[in-house]
Structure formats: structure tokens, C-alpha cells
Design a protein around this motif. Structure first.
Motif, PDB file in Angstrom:
ATOM      1  N   VAL A  29      18.155 -36.213  18.294  1.00  0.00           N
ATOM      2  CA  VAL A  29      18.687 -36.405  19.644  1.00  0.00           C
ATOM      3  C   VAL A  29      18.957 -35.059  20.334  1.00  0.00           C
ATOM      4  CG1 VAL A  29      21.174 -36.500  19.099  1.00  0.00           C
ATOM      5  CG2 VAL A  29      20.251 -37.873  20.993  1.00  0.00           C
ATOM      6  N   LEU A  30      19.114 -33.980  19.553  1.00  0.00           N
ATOM      7  CA  LEU A  30      19.365 -32.667  20.147  1.00  0.00           C
ATOM      8  C   LEU A  30      18.108 -32.072  20.791  1.00  0.00           C
ATOM      9  CD1 LEU A  30      21.764 -30.991  17.570  1.00  0.00           C
ATOM     10  CD2 LEU A  30      22.327 -32.073  19.743  1.00  0.00           C
ATOM     11  N   SER A  31      16.952 -32.654  20.502  1.00  0.00           N
ATOM     12  CA  SER A  31      15.728 -32.241  21.197  1.00  0.00           C
ATOM     13  C   SER A  31      15.571 -32.958  22.534  1.00  0.00           C
ATOM     14  CB  SER A  31      14.498 -32.530  20.325  1.00  0.00           C
ATOM     15  OG  SER A  31      14.563 -31.809  19.124  1.00  0.00           O
ATOM     16  N   ASN A  32      16.482 -33.877  22.818  1.00  0.00           N
ATOM     17  CA  ASN A  32      16.376 -34.701  24.016  1.00  0.00           C
ATOM     18  C   ASN A  32      17.309 -34.221  25.119  1.00  0.00           C
ATOM     19  OD1 ASN A  32      14.660 -36.218  22.488  1.00  0.00           O
ATOM     20  ND2 ASN A  32      15.671 -38.168  22.842  1.00  0.00           N
ATOM     21  N   VAL A  33      17.000 -34.644  26.330  1.00  0.00           N
ATOM     22  CA  VAL A  33      17.882 -34.446  27.473  1.00  0.00           C
ATOM     23  C   VAL A  33      18.511 -35.794  27.807  1.00  0.00           C
ATOM     24  CG1 VAL A  33      15.952 -34.722  29.092  1.00  0.00           C
ATOM     25  CG2 VAL A  33      18.060 -33.637  29.867  1.00  0.00           C
ATOM     26  N   LEU A  34      19.815 -35.774  28.093  1.00  0.00           N
ATOM     27  CA  LEU A  34      20.523 -36.996  28.469  1.00  0.00           C
ATOM     28  C   LEU A  34      20.378 -37.188  29.977  1.00  0.00           C
ATOM     29  CD1 LEU A  34      22.585 -39.331  27.950  1.00  0.00           C
ATOM     30  CD2 LEU A  34      24.394 -37.627  28.312  1.00  0.00           C
ATOM     31  N   LEU A  35      19.855 -38.350  30.376  1.00  0.00           N
ATOM     32  CA  LEU A  35      19.733 -38.704  31.787  1.00  0.00           C
ATOM     33  C   LEU A  35      20.786 -39.759  32.114  1.00  0.00           C
ATOM     34  CD1 LEU A  35      15.834 -39.226  32.032  1.00  0.00           C
ATOM     35  CD2 LEU A  35      17.111 -37.098  32.287  1.00  0.00           C
ATOM     36  N   VAL A  36      21.588 -39.504  33.136  1.00  0.00           N
ATOM     37  CA  VAL A  36      22.577 -40.485  33.603  1.00  0.00           C
ATOM     38  C   VAL A  36      22.359 -40.681  35.096  1.00  0.00           C
ATOM     39  CG1 VAL A  36      25.010 -41.048  33.853  1.00  0.00           C
ATOM     40  CG2 VAL A  36      24.246 -39.768  31.845  1.00  0.00           C
ATOM     41  N   ALA A  37      21.983 -41.902  35.491  1.00  0.00           N
ATOM     42  CA  ALA A  37      21.735 -42.212  36.905  1.00  0.00           C
ATOM     43  C   ALA A  37      22.827 -43.134  37.411  1.00  0.00           C
ATOM     44  CB  ALA A  37      20.368 -42.875  37.058  1.00  0.00           C
ATOM     45  N   VAL A  60      19.604 -38.808  45.020  1.00  0.00           N
ATOM     46  CA  VAL A  60      18.509 -39.438  44.283  1.00  0.00           C
ATOM     47  C   VAL A  60      18.578 -40.934  44.595  1.00  0.00           C
ATOM     48  CG1 VAL A  60      17.613 -39.969  41.986  1.00  0.00           C
ATOM     49  CG2 VAL A  60      18.578 -37.713  42.444  1.00  0.00           C
ATOM     50  N   HIS A  61      17.426 -41.561  44.773  1.00  0.00           N
ATOM     51  CA  HIS A  61      17.406 -43.000  45.058  1.00  0.00           C
ATOM     52  C   HIS A  61      17.497 -43.762  43.732  1.00  0.00           C
ATOM     53  CE1 HIS A  61      16.670 -46.631  47.348  1.00  0.00           C
ATOM     54  NE2 HIS A  61      15.771 -46.993  46.433  1.00  0.00           N
ATOM     55  N   VAL A  62      18.684 -44.284  43.430  1.00  0.00           N
ATOM     56  CA  VAL A  62      18.912 -45.004  42.175  1.00  0.00           C
ATOM     57  C   VAL A  62      18.863 -46.508  42.450  1.00  0.00           C
ATOM     58  CG1 VAL A  62      20.523 -45.416  40.276  1.00  0.00           C
ATOM     59  CG2 VAL A  62      20.321 -43.117  41.263  1.00  0.00           C
ATOM     60  N   ASP A  63      17.850 -47.183  41.904  1.00  0.00           N
ATOM     61  CA  ASP A  63      17.739 -48.637  42.034  1.00  0.00           C
ATOM     62  C   ASP A  63      18.605 -49.354  41.003  1.00  0.00           C
ATOM     63  OD1 ASP A  63      15.833 -48.854  44.179  1.00  0.00           O
ATOM     64  OD2 ASP A  63      14.360 -48.029  42.784  1.00  0.00           O
ATOM     65  N   GLN A  64      18.579 -48.813  39.769  1.00  0.00           N
ATOM     66  CA  GLN A  64      19.402 -49.395  38.699  1.00  0.00           C
ATOM     67  C   GLN A  64      20.060 -48.251  37.936  1.00  0.00           C
ATOM     68  OE1 GLN A  64      16.868 -51.726  36.164  1.00  0.00           O
ATOM     69  NE2 GLN A  64      16.327 -53.191  37.775  1.00  0.00           N
ATOM     70  N   PRO A  65      21.400 -48.191  37.918  1.00  0.00           N
ATOM     71  CA  PRO A  65      22.061 -47.133  37.156  1.00  0.00           C
ATOM     72  C   PRO A  65      21.820 -47.318  35.664  1.00  0.00           C
ATOM     73  CG  PRO A  65      23.678 -48.689  38.001  1.00  0.00           C
ATOM     74  CD  PRO A  65      22.352 -49.085  38.579  1.00  0.00           C
ATOM     75  N   GLY A  66      21.967 -46.242  34.909  1.00  0.00           N
ATOM     76  CA  GLY A  66      21.793 -46.340  33.461  1.00  0.00           C
ATOM     77  C   GLY A  66      21.854 -44.971  32.811  1.00  0.00           C
ATOM     78  N   ALA A 113      21.744 -43.237  24.487  1.00  0.00           N
ATOM     79  CA  ALA A 113      22.657 -42.223  25.022  1.00  0.00           C
ATOM     80  C   ALA A 113      23.905 -42.083  24.142  1.00  0.00           C
ATOM     81  CB  ALA A 113      23.063 -42.595  26.451  1.00  0.00           C
ATOM     82  N   GLU A 114      24.265 -43.152  23.434  1.00  0.00           N
ATOM     83  CA  GLU A 114      25.472 -43.103  22.592  1.00  0.00           C
ATOM     84  C   GLU A 114      25.325 -42.092  21.456  1.00  0.00           C
ATOM     85  OE1 GLU A 114      23.844 -46.307  23.156  1.00  0.00           O
ATOM     86  OE2 GLU A 114      24.991 -46.092  25.017  1.00  0.00           O
ATOM     87  N   HIS A 115      24.064 -41.773  21.096  1.00  0.00           N
ATOM     88  CA  HIS A 115      23.843 -40.821  19.996  1.00  0.00           C
ATOM     89  C   HIS A 115      23.998 -39.378  20.459  1.00  0.00           C
ATOM     90  CE1 HIS A 115      21.142 -43.852  17.598  1.00  0.00           C
ATOM     91  NE2 HIS A 115      22.343 -44.313  17.869  1.00  0.00           N
ATOM     92  N   PHE A 116      24.080 -39.179  21.771  1.00  0.00           N
ATOM     93  CA  PHE A 116      24.090 -37.808  22.297  1.00  0.00           C
ATOM     94  C   PHE A 116      25.489 -37.208  22.148  1.00  0.00           C
ATOM     95  CE2 PHE A 116      23.785 -34.407  25.454  1.00  0.00           C
ATOM     96  CZ  PHE A 116      22.502 -33.939  25.223  1.00  0.00           C
ATOM     97  N   PRO A 117      25.597 -36.002  21.562  1.00  0.00           N
ATOM     98  CA  PRO A 117      26.936 -35.428  21.335  1.00  0.00           C
ATOM     99  C   PRO A 117      27.532 -34.874  22.625  1.00  0.00           C
ATOM    100  CG  PRO A 117      25.243 -33.897  20.610  1.00  0.00           C
ATOM    101  CD  PRO A 117      24.519 -35.135  21.056  1.00  0.00           C
ATOM    102  N   ASN A 118      28.836 -34.989  22.749  1.00  0.00           N
ATOM    103  CA  ASN A 118      29.564 -34.416  23.879  1.00  0.00           C
ATOM    104  C   ASN A 118      30.336 -33.200  23.402  1.00  0.00           C
ATOM    105  OD1 ASN A 118      28.912 -35.984  26.092  1.00  0.00           O
ATOM    106  ND2 ASN A 118      30.427 -37.555  25.577  1.00  0.00           N
ATOM    107  N   VAL A 119      30.286 -32.120  24.182  1.00  0.00           N
ATOM    108  CA  VAL A 119      31.189 -31.002  23.904  1.00  0.00           C
ATOM    109  C   VAL A 119      32.593 -31.477  24.249  1.00  0.00           C
ATOM    110  CG1 VAL A 119      31.860 -28.672  24.567  1.00  0.00           C
ATOM    111  CG2 VAL A 119      29.440 -29.253  24.339  1.00  0.00           C
ATOM    112  N   GLU A 120      33.494 -31.364  23.255  1.00  0.00           N
ATOM    113  CA  GLU A 120      34.833 -31.928  23.474  1.00  0.00           C
ATOM    114  C   GLU A 120      35.561 -31.174  24.588  1.00  0.00           C
ATOM    115  OE1 GLU A 120      35.181 -29.135  19.844  1.00  0.00           O
ATOM    116  OE2 GLU A 120      33.709 -30.484  20.725  1.00  0.00           O
ATOM    117  N   ASP A 121      36.315 -31.936  25.374  1.00  0.00           N
ATOM    118  CA  ASP A 121      37.143 -31.322  26.412  1.00  0.00           C
ATOM    119  C   ASP A 121      38.371 -30.700  25.760  1.00  0.00           C
ATOM    120  OD1 ASP A 121      35.761 -31.685  28.757  1.00  0.00           O
ATOM    121  OD2 ASP A 121      36.493 -33.719  29.045  1.00  0.00           O
TER     122      ASP A 121
END
Length: 367
Positions: A29-37, A60-66, A113-121
Motif C-alpha cells: 500500500v506504500l507504493s500507492n497514492v490515496l485518493l479522496v474525492a 473538481v467535478h465529483v459525481d460520487q465521493p469516495g 483506503a483503510e490499509h493506508f497509514p496515517n501520520v499520527e497527529d
């Protein structure tokens, strides 16, 4: 998820994100980019667990968020290869992301997207604003002196130091030191020192433009966060104590040489061609108004060169790694360079003649 976006607005942020993502990853998953629309905005996030970069693209024209993750480099390469004539449509169908643009159609694999790590706040401890061009200047002036894979891990990064009226960047690999400073009223209540890792320094430098527009730095206990326009950059910090750079800076040198920077750089580069390829040593012979440069190697090849300088003191012979000297000449942007020496065993202090915002220390070599 379904959205329509122009290639032009996607490509630059995507290439910046792809630069953060490492090619070889232990976690796919670290080779991937996380897309959030959502809300007419597409947010891109890339990370290598040490550095995180977030880019927001709007409108950006978002028809369906995800939310979904896709291979960063493949999406970047496809976007670069497409033409500007038609908009790009991204739609998630099952576990595949479909990219359509004119007559072109690409299907990309995804990971949740749930597999993508977040840098902790974390709680911010200090916030600082300074012009992008000034932070960029300081990083460019010092980053080259960072160590690359030193066992002293705190040298594989750059010291960012803030006090009430200065910001400094300092880097050293144990053989040379580079320091840049900016006079700035920061309202920092006490001296703060953090070490930013090499990857973080290089990626942050790429985000900065030569403009007065401010960059906001948030310094925490474990992270540095920078906001530059529509980008948010976060880097972990290196734990450890950076060496006391003030003890390294030579004081009281009595031999002051003034030289044309470009001429000195060219002379050093020419002589360096025939220096020993491993130790890169050159010998400098300093005499009244002349600097001679000598180099040789195990093949009995020799180089001799000379240039006029402004110098009136005693003669001196001293050896240096030619690569270190050339790096300093490249980092300085003034025409005249000032070199302060004392004896063959003492480090050289190198500065621009009329600009004291940067200084460089290079240790001598025995040749």
C-alpha cells in the motif's frame, strides 16, 4: 467514487506525490497514492512512513465521493502520457479504478483506503511563518553537506534551529559543515532544535518556489509539518543530539584570501580530474596574490594550475578534498569568495565576501 478532472490540474501534484513514494516497499500500500474525492475536492496523499505529502486539488467535478488507493507511479506515468485535449474521468468499479480520457481507457488495481497509514497527529509546540524563497535558500545552501548513510544517524539529516530572532539550518557529515541563517522575529520563547531527515529535506525543497509567499512550519516533538499553498508536508524528526556546530567553526584565522568564485571553482575542477579517485585530494599552495593547485594520482599523473587571488600574508601549503571545495563554490551565489585559514592542520572557513548569511567549514587533509 467517480470524478472528472483536467490532466493539467492532476499532473503536477501527482508527480510531487510520486516523488515521496519509494519504488521498493515492504508494504504494497506504500507504493500507492490515496485518493479522496469529496466536496468538489480531490485530495492526494503519498507516504513512505517517514515523509507524508498531501495535495488538495480544487475545483473538481465529483459525481460520487469516495476513497481508494492506486499505484502512484503508474497513475503518474499514465497522466503524463495523455494529451490535454479531453478531461480525465476516474471511476471506481468493483476493486478496479477505471481512467478514461478521450479514446484511451486504463484499468488500475487498487487497495482499500483503510490499509493506508496515517501520520499520527500530535500537539504542535511552535508555529513559524517565513518566506518560501528564504527557506528554500537556506535548504539549498546547506543540504549538500548532510551525511548519507552514517552510523551517527543524527548526521543523516539537517538541523533546523529557531530562537527568538533567528532561524538557522546546519548540516555536517563530519568532514565539512554548512550553516545558513535568517534574521527573523519568531517570538520563540526558547531555543528549539529539531533534526529533519534527508528525505524530508529534499522533498520539502522541491515544494518551495522563489517567491515571498509564506510557508508555515509547525514544529512538534516528533514531526515537522509545512504548509505550502495547497500542499501539506509532514516529516518525522530524527531523535538524537546534533553536534555543537559552534565548536567546529574556526576562530581567529589570520590568513584571508579573496578570490573570484567562478575562477576558483573552474581551477579546482580541472585539477580534480587527476586527483586520486577515492580520496579526491588536492594541495593548495598559497603565496602573495597567487593560489596554486596541485593534484596527482597513483598512475603518476599530475595536474598543476594557478589563479590570481587577493592575499598578502605568509605562504601556506594545505590539502583538501576537492569535491568538498567545489560543493561550497556551487552553494555560494556571490562573485567573490572569502577563505580564512590559519595553518595546515586547521579547517578552512569559507564565506561570500559581502554576504554573511551562509558559512562553510571544510577540514584539511594530510596529503
Amino acid at each position: 467514487m467517480k470524478l472528472t478532472i483536467s490532466r493539467e490540474s492532476l499532473l503536477t501534484p501527482l508527480q510531487s506525490i510520486a516523488g515521496v513514494v519509494e519504488k521498493k516497499q515492504t508494504m504494497p500500500v506504500l507504493s500507492n497514492v490515496l485518493l479522496v474525492a469529496e466536496d468538489n475536492t480531490l485530495t492526494l496523499t503519498g507516504t513512505n512512513m517517514e515523509v507524508e505529502l498531501v495535495a488538495r486539488i480544487t475545483p473538481v467535478h465529483v459525481d460520487q465521493p469516495g476513497r481508494i488507493t492506486v499505484p502512484a507511479r503508474k497513475l503518474s506515468d499514465i497522466s503524463r502520457a495523455l494529451g490535454d485535449e479531453a478531461p480525465m474521468e476516474l471511476s471506481l468499479e468493483g476493486d478496479r479504478l477505471h481512467l478514461r480520457c478521450g479514446a484511451s481507457h486504463f484499468t488500475l488495481s487498487t487497495l482499500p483506503a483503510e490499509h493506508f497509514p496515517n501520520v499520527e497527529d500530535e500537539d504542535e509546540s511552535f508555529r513559524l511563518e517565513l518566506p518560501q524563497k528564504e527557506l528554500g535558500r537556506m535548504l539549498d545552501a546547506t543540504a549538500f553537506a548532510m551525511a548519507q548513510q552514517d552510523v551517527r544517524y543524527y548526521l543523516n539529516g539537517l538541523l533546523l534551529e529557531v530562537d527568538k530572532d533567528h532561524v538557522r539550518t546546519v548540516a555536517t557529515d563530519g568532514h565539512r559543515l554548512a550553516m545558513a541563517h535568517l534574521e527573523l522575529v519568531t517570538n520563540c520563547p526558547e531555543l528549539r532544535q529539531v533534526i529533519v531527515p534527508r528525505k524530508g529535506v529534499l522533498e520539502l525543497s522541491r515544494l518551495l518556489d522563489d517567491v515571498e509567499t509564506p510557508v508555515t512550519l509547525v514544529i512538534g516533538d516528533n514531526h515537522l509539518r509545512a504548509t505550502v499553498g495547497s500542499y501539506t508536508f509532514t516529516s518525522k524528526l530524527i531523535e538524537g543530539k546534533f553536534p555543537d556546530y559552534n565548536r567546529v567553526i574556526p576562530r581567529g584565522g589570520d590568513k584571508i584570501v579573496l578570490a573570484d568564485r567562478a575562477t576558483l571553482k573552474n581551477t579546482l575542477q580541472r585539477a580534480g580530474i587527476l586527483s586520486h579517485e577515492n580520496i579526491r585530494g588536492v594541495r593548495l599552495n598559497l603565496a602573495s596574490n597567487e593560489l596554486q593547485v596541485f593534484a596527482n594520482n597513483p598512475d603518476q599523473e599530475q595536474a598543476e594550475d594557478a589563479l590570481p587571488v587577493d592575499y598578502q600574508g605568509e605562504s601556506l601549503q594545505i590539502g583538501f578534498n576537492v569535491g568538498y571545495l567545489v560543493d561550497v563554490m556551487n552553494a555560494l551565489d556571490e562573485d567573490q569568495v572569502k577563505i580564512t585559514l590559519s595553518n595546515p592542520n586547521s579547517s578552512a572557513l569559507i564565506e561570500a565576501q559581502n554576504d554573511n548569511r551562509c558559512l562553510y567549514v571544510v577540514m584539511p587533509m594530510r596529503l
